[in-house]
Design a protein around this motif. Structure first.
Motif, PDB file in Angstrom:
ATOM      1  N   ALA A   1      10.829   0.880  -8.603  1.00 21.83           N
ATOM      2  CA  ALA A   1      11.048  -0.368  -7.866  1.00 21.83           C
ATOM      3  C   ALA A   1       9.754  -0.950  -7.294  1.00 21.83           C
ATOM      4  CB  ALA A   1      12.036  -0.126  -6.728  1.00 21.83           C
ATOM      5  N   LEU A   2       8.654  -0.234  -7.421  1.00 23.32           N
ATOM      6  CA  LEU A   2       7.394  -0.709  -6.860  1.00 23.32           C
ATOM      7  C   LEU A   2       6.747  -1.738  -7.772  1.00 23.32           C
ATOM      8  CD1 LEU A   2       5.880   2.664  -5.614  1.00 23.32           C
ATOM      9  CD2 LEU A   2       6.826   0.815  -4.207  1.00 23.32           C
ATOM     10  N   PRO A   3       6.050  -2.709  -7.190  1.00 21.14           N
ATOM     11  CA  PRO A   3       5.347  -3.685  -8.031  1.00 21.14           C
ATOM     12  C   PRO A   3       4.206  -3.013  -8.790  1.00 21.14           C
ATOM     13  CG  PRO A   3       4.760  -3.983  -5.726  1.00 21.14           C
ATOM     14  CD  PRO A   3       5.834  -2.950  -5.761  1.00 21.14           C
ATOM     15  N   ALA A   4       3.878  -3.560  -9.938  1.00 22.84           N
ATOM     16  CA  ALA A   4       2.790  -2.990 -10.744  1.00 22.84           C
ATOM     17  C   ALA A   4       1.466  -3.095 -10.000  1.00 22.84           C
ATOM     18  CB  ALA A   4       2.707  -3.707 -12.090  1.00 22.84           C
ATOM     19  N   GLU A   5       1.276  -4.186  -9.243  1.00 23.77           N
ATOM     20  CA  GLU A   5       0.033  -4.365  -8.479  1.00 23.77           C
ATOM     21  C   GLU A   5       0.237  -3.798  -7.077  1.00 23.77           C
ATOM     22  OE1 GLU A   5      -2.883  -7.648  -9.084  1.00 23.77           O
ATOM     23  OE2 GLU A   5      -1.008  -8.747  -9.388  1.00 23.77           O
ATOM     24  N   ARG A   6      -0.643  -2.854  -6.705  1.00 19.10           N
ATOM     25  CA  ARG A   6      -0.578  -2.249  -5.380  1.00 19.10           C
ATOM     26  C   ARG A   6      -1.823  -1.416  -5.145  1.00 19.10           C
ATOM     27  NH1 ARG A   6       3.179   0.453  -8.685  1.00 19.10           N
ATOM     28  NH2 ARG A   6       2.822   2.681  -8.876  1.00 19.10           N
TER      29      ARG A   6
ATOM     30  N   VAL B   1       0.862  -1.175   0.000  1.00 19.27           N
ATOM     31  CA  VAL B   1       0.000   0.000   0.000  1.00 19.27           C
ATOM     32  C   VAL B   1       0.899   1.227   0.000  1.00 19.27           C
ATOM     33  CG1 VAL B   1      -1.820   1.249   1.229  1.00 19.27           C
ATOM     34  CG2 VAL B   1      -1.744  -1.263   1.331  1.00 19.27           C
ATOM     35  N   THR B   2       0.760   2.061  -1.018  1.00 17.64           N
ATOM     36  CA  THR B   2       1.537   3.302  -1.057  1.00 17.64           C
ATOM     37  C   THR B   2       0.705   4.432  -0.465  1.00 17.64           C
ATOM     38  OG1 THR B   2       0.831   3.894  -3.302  1.00 17.64           O
ATOM     39  CG2 THR B   2       2.850   2.575  -3.092  1.00 17.64           C
ATOM     40  N   LEU B   3       1.397   5.332   0.235  1.00 19.61           N
ATOM     41  CA  LEU B   3       0.742   6.436   0.924  1.00 19.61           C
ATOM     42  C   LEU B   3       1.395   7.743   0.491  1.00 19.61           C
ATOM     43  CD1 LEU B   3       0.868   4.760   4.449  1.00 19.61           C
ATOM     44  CD2 LEU B   3      -1.048   4.722   2.836  1.00 19.61           C
ATOM     45  N   GLU B   4       0.619   8.570  -0.189  1.00 22.99           N
ATOM     46  CA  GLU B   4       1.140   9.855  -0.649  1.00 22.99           C
ATOM     47  C   GLU B   4       0.392  10.987   0.018  1.00 22.99           C
ATOM     48  OE1 GLU B   4       2.124  10.456  -4.779  1.00 22.99           O
ATOM     49  OE2 GLU B   4       1.729   8.335  -5.168  1.00 22.99           O
ATOM     50  N   GLY B   5       1.071  12.094   0.186  1.00 24.24           N
ATOM     51  CA  GLY B   5       0.474  13.278   0.787  1.00 24.24           C
ATOM     52  C   GLY B   5       1.570  14.123   1.395  1.00 24.24           C
ATOM     53  N   ASP B   6       1.237  15.361   1.658  1.00 25.52           N
ATOM     54  CA  ASP B   6       2.213  16.284   2.216  1.00 25.52           C
ATOM     55  C   ASP B   6       2.639  15.866   3.618  1.00 25.52           C
ATOM     56  OD1 ASP B   6       2.347  18.066   0.038  1.00 25.52           O
ATOM     57  OD2 ASP B   6       0.472  19.006   0.661  1.00 25.52           O
ATOM     58  N   LEU B   7       3.720  16.460   4.093  1.00 26.77           N
ATOM     59  CA  LEU B   7       4.135  16.273   5.477  1.00 26.77           C
ATOM     60  C   LEU B   7       2.959  16.646   6.371  1.00 26.77           C
ATOM     61  CD1 LEU B   7       7.707  17.858   5.385  1.00 26.77           C
ATOM     62  CD2 LEU B   7       7.162  15.449   5.720  1.00 26.77           C
ATOM     63  N   GLY B   8       2.669  15.811   7.346  1.00 30.56           N
ATOM     64  CA  GLY B   8       1.587  16.109   8.276  1.00 30.56           C
ATOM     65  C   GLY B   8       0.205  15.755   7.781  1.00 30.56           C
ATOM     66  N   ALA B   9       0.110  15.052   6.657  1.00 24.42           N
ATOM     67  CA  ALA B   9      -1.211  14.725   6.105  1.00 24.42           C
ATOM     68  C   ALA B   9      -1.882  13.554   6.818  1.00 24.42           C
ATOM     69  CB  ALA B   9      -1.095  14.431   4.603  1.00 24.42           C
ATOM     70  N   GLY B  10      -1.127  12.811   7.622  1.00 27.44           N
ATOM     71  CA  GLY B  10      -1.722  11.712   8.374  1.00 27.44           C
ATOM     72  C   GLY B  10      -1.317  10.326   7.921  1.00 27.44           C
ATOM     73  N   LYS B  11      -0.253  10.207   7.135  1.00 27.86           N
ATOM     74  CA  LYS B  11       0.162   8.904   6.614  1.00 27.86           C
ATOM     75  C   LYS B  11       0.587   7.959   7.740  1.00 27.86           C
ATOM     76  CE  LYS B  11       3.209  10.889   3.924  1.00 27.86           C
ATOM     77  NZ  LYS B  11       2.958  12.318   4.195  1.00 27.86           N
ATOM     78  N   THR B  12       1.450   8.424   8.623  1.00 22.03           N
ATOM     79  CA  THR B  12       1.898   7.576   9.733  1.00 22.03           C
ATOM     80  C   THR B  12       0.749   7.295  10.689  1.00 22.03           C
ATOM     81  OG1 THR B  12       4.192   8.309   9.554  1.00 22.03           O
ATOM     82  CG2 THR B  12       3.521   7.391  11.670  1.00 22.03           C
ATOM     83  N   THR B  13      -0.115   8.266  10.918  1.00 22.42           N
ATOM     84  CA  THR B  13      -1.282   8.055  11.776  1.00 22.42           C
ATOM     85  C   THR B  13      -2.156   6.947  11.204  1.00 22.42           C
ATOM     86  OG1 THR B  13      -1.215  10.361  12.493  1.00 22.42           O
ATOM     87  CG2 THR B  13      -3.296   9.187  12.802  1.00 22.42           C
ATOM     88  N   PHE B  14      -2.281   6.916   9.886  1.00 19.19           N
ATOM     89  CA  PHE B  14      -3.047   5.863   9.226  1.00 19.19           C
ATOM     90  C   PHE B  14      -2.393   4.492   9.438  1.00 19.19           C
ATOM     91  CE2 PHE B  14      -3.841   3.250   5.424  1.00 19.19           C
ATOM     92  CZ  PHE B  14      -5.217   3.093   5.549  1.00 19.19           C
ATOM     93  N   VAL B  15      -1.079   4.418   9.280  1.00 17.64           N
ATOM     94  CA  VAL B  15      -0.374   3.151   9.469  1.00 17.64           C
ATOM     95  C   VAL B  15      -0.555   2.667  10.908  1.00 17.64           C
ATOM     96  CG1 VAL B  15       1.883   1.992   9.406  1.00 17.64           C
ATOM     97  CG2 VAL B  15       1.268   3.614   7.607  1.00 17.64           C
TER      98      VAL B  15
ATOM     99  N   TRP C   1       5.963   8.193   0.820  1.00  9.86           N
ATOM    100  CA  TRP C   1       6.787   8.820  -0.214  1.00  9.86           C
ATOM    101  C   TRP C   1       7.198   7.805  -1.289  1.00  9.86           C
ATOM    102  CZ3 TRP C   1       6.422  13.882   0.113  1.00  9.86           C
ATOM    103  CH2 TRP C   1       6.124  14.431   1.367  1.00  9.86           C
ATOM    104  N   PRO C   2       6.228   7.051  -1.824  1.00 15.72           N
ATOM    105  CA  PRO C   2       6.550   6.019  -2.810  1.00 15.72           C
ATOM    106  C   PRO C   2       7.082   6.575  -4.126  1.00 15.72           C
ATOM    107  CG  PRO C   2       4.193   6.378  -2.737  1.00 15.72           C
ATOM    108  CD  PRO C   2       4.787   7.166  -1.598  1.00 15.72           C
ATOM    109  N   GLN C   3       6.796   7.818  -4.413  1.00 13.86           N
ATOM    110  CA  GLN C   3       7.264   8.403  -5.668  1.00 13.86           C
ATOM    111  C   GLN C   3       8.788   8.412  -5.749  1.00 13.86           C
ATOM    112  OE1 GLN C   3       5.529   9.834  -3.235  1.00 13.86           O
ATOM    113  NE2 GLN C   3       5.890  12.033  -3.056  1.00 13.86           N
ATOM    114  N   ARG C   4       9.479   8.322  -4.601  1.00 14.48           N
ATOM    115  CA  ARG C   4      10.949   8.306  -4.587  1.00 14.48           C
ATOM    116  C   ARG C   4      11.507   6.976  -5.095  1.00 14.48           C
ATOM    117  NH1 ARG C   4      13.153  13.294  -2.161  1.00 14.48           N
ATOM    118  NH2 ARG C   4      11.351  14.180  -1.127  1.00 14.48           N
ATOM    119  N   ILE C   5      10.675   5.923  -5.043  1.00 16.54           N
ATOM    120  CA  ILE C   5      11.146   4.598  -5.480  1.00 16.54           C
ATOM    121  C   ILE C   5      10.207   3.997  -6.528  1.00 16.54           C
ATOM    122  CG2 ILE C   5      12.365   4.115  -3.314  1.00 16.54           C
ATOM    123  CD1 ILE C   5       9.930   2.236  -2.638  1.00 16.54           C
ATOM    124  N   ALA C   6       9.490   4.840  -7.220  1.00 11.36           N
ATOM    125  CA  ALA C   6       8.457   4.385  -8.162  1.00 11.36           C
ATOM    126  C   ALA C   6       8.909   3.254  -9.090  1.00 11.36           C
ATOM    127  CB  ALA C   6       7.912   5.564  -8.960  1.00 11.36           C
TER     128      ALA C   6
END
Length: 190
Positions: A145-150, A53-67, A138-143
């Motif tokens: 290398a990410l699997p096609a299915e996600r 599961v990739t999580l994108e959003g600005d700093l403070g958007a709640g990504k870690t809170t979601f995890v 921040w998956p865009q930094r390793i795009a």
């Protein structure tokens, strides 16, 4: 669960750079932390055996809170889930529920080739009888290398403690996740 913390409020005024077209995505409005926890719980019920599961959003958007909310939903102590910004990858393994739960933060990477040094491949190799769920900030930094299915989730800050989540399934096993959680999805507010 103890005292609930509000969603991280850093950089609320920063605009979101969306990398997916919201027309192709399911939309979930989150009014408060309790909504986020309910949504995370519903998602955890329907993730496949092996999930990324990739999580994108600005700093403070709640990504870690979601995890943290997903971890809590499956019985992993959310206080042990912190942003892995400096160590990049954190592995939480539960023998009780046979789950390897990986939380990765790729913010500091500048090239997907740097993944080799992080232990990425070995982190994603769980014992065969285990489920393996990986959440990547921040998956865009390793795009490349990410699997096609996600499953891709983009967080948009819509208020002090509210968010809009855009879910985009890439691949058949994630299409079923969208189908199974579609009853939970509330129509977006205008």
């Amino acid at each position: 669960m103890g005292r609930r913390n509000p969603l991280n409020q850093k950089a609320l005024s920063m605009p979101l750079h969306k990398t997916m077209n919201s027309n192709d995505s399911m939309i979930q409005d989150i009014a408060c932390l309790q909504d986020l926890e309910c949504f995370a719980s519903k998602l955890a019920e329907h993730l496949p055996q092996s999930a990324l599961v990739t999580l994108e959003g600005d700093l403070g958007a709640g990504k870690t809170t979601f995890v943290k909310a997903v971890a809590n939903a499956v019985g992993i102590d959310p206080s042990t889930v912190t942003s892995p910004t400096f160590n990049l990858i954190t592995i939480h393994e539960s023998h009780d529920i046979m789950l390897r739960f990986i939380h990765a933060d790729m913010y500091r990477l500048t090239d997907p080739d740097e993944l080799i040094e992080t232990g990425w491949d070995s982190a994603l190799t769980a014992p065969p009888e285990y489920r393996c769920w990986t959440f990547v900030e921040w998956p865009q930094r390793i795009a490349p290398a990410l699997p096609a299915e996600r499953l891709c989730i983009t967080f948009e800050v819509t208020g002090e403690s509210s968010r809009r989540l855009y879910l985009h399934a890439l691949g058949s096993k994630y299409q079923s996740v969208e189908t199974n959680i579609s009853n939970f999805i509330k129509p977006p507010r205008p």
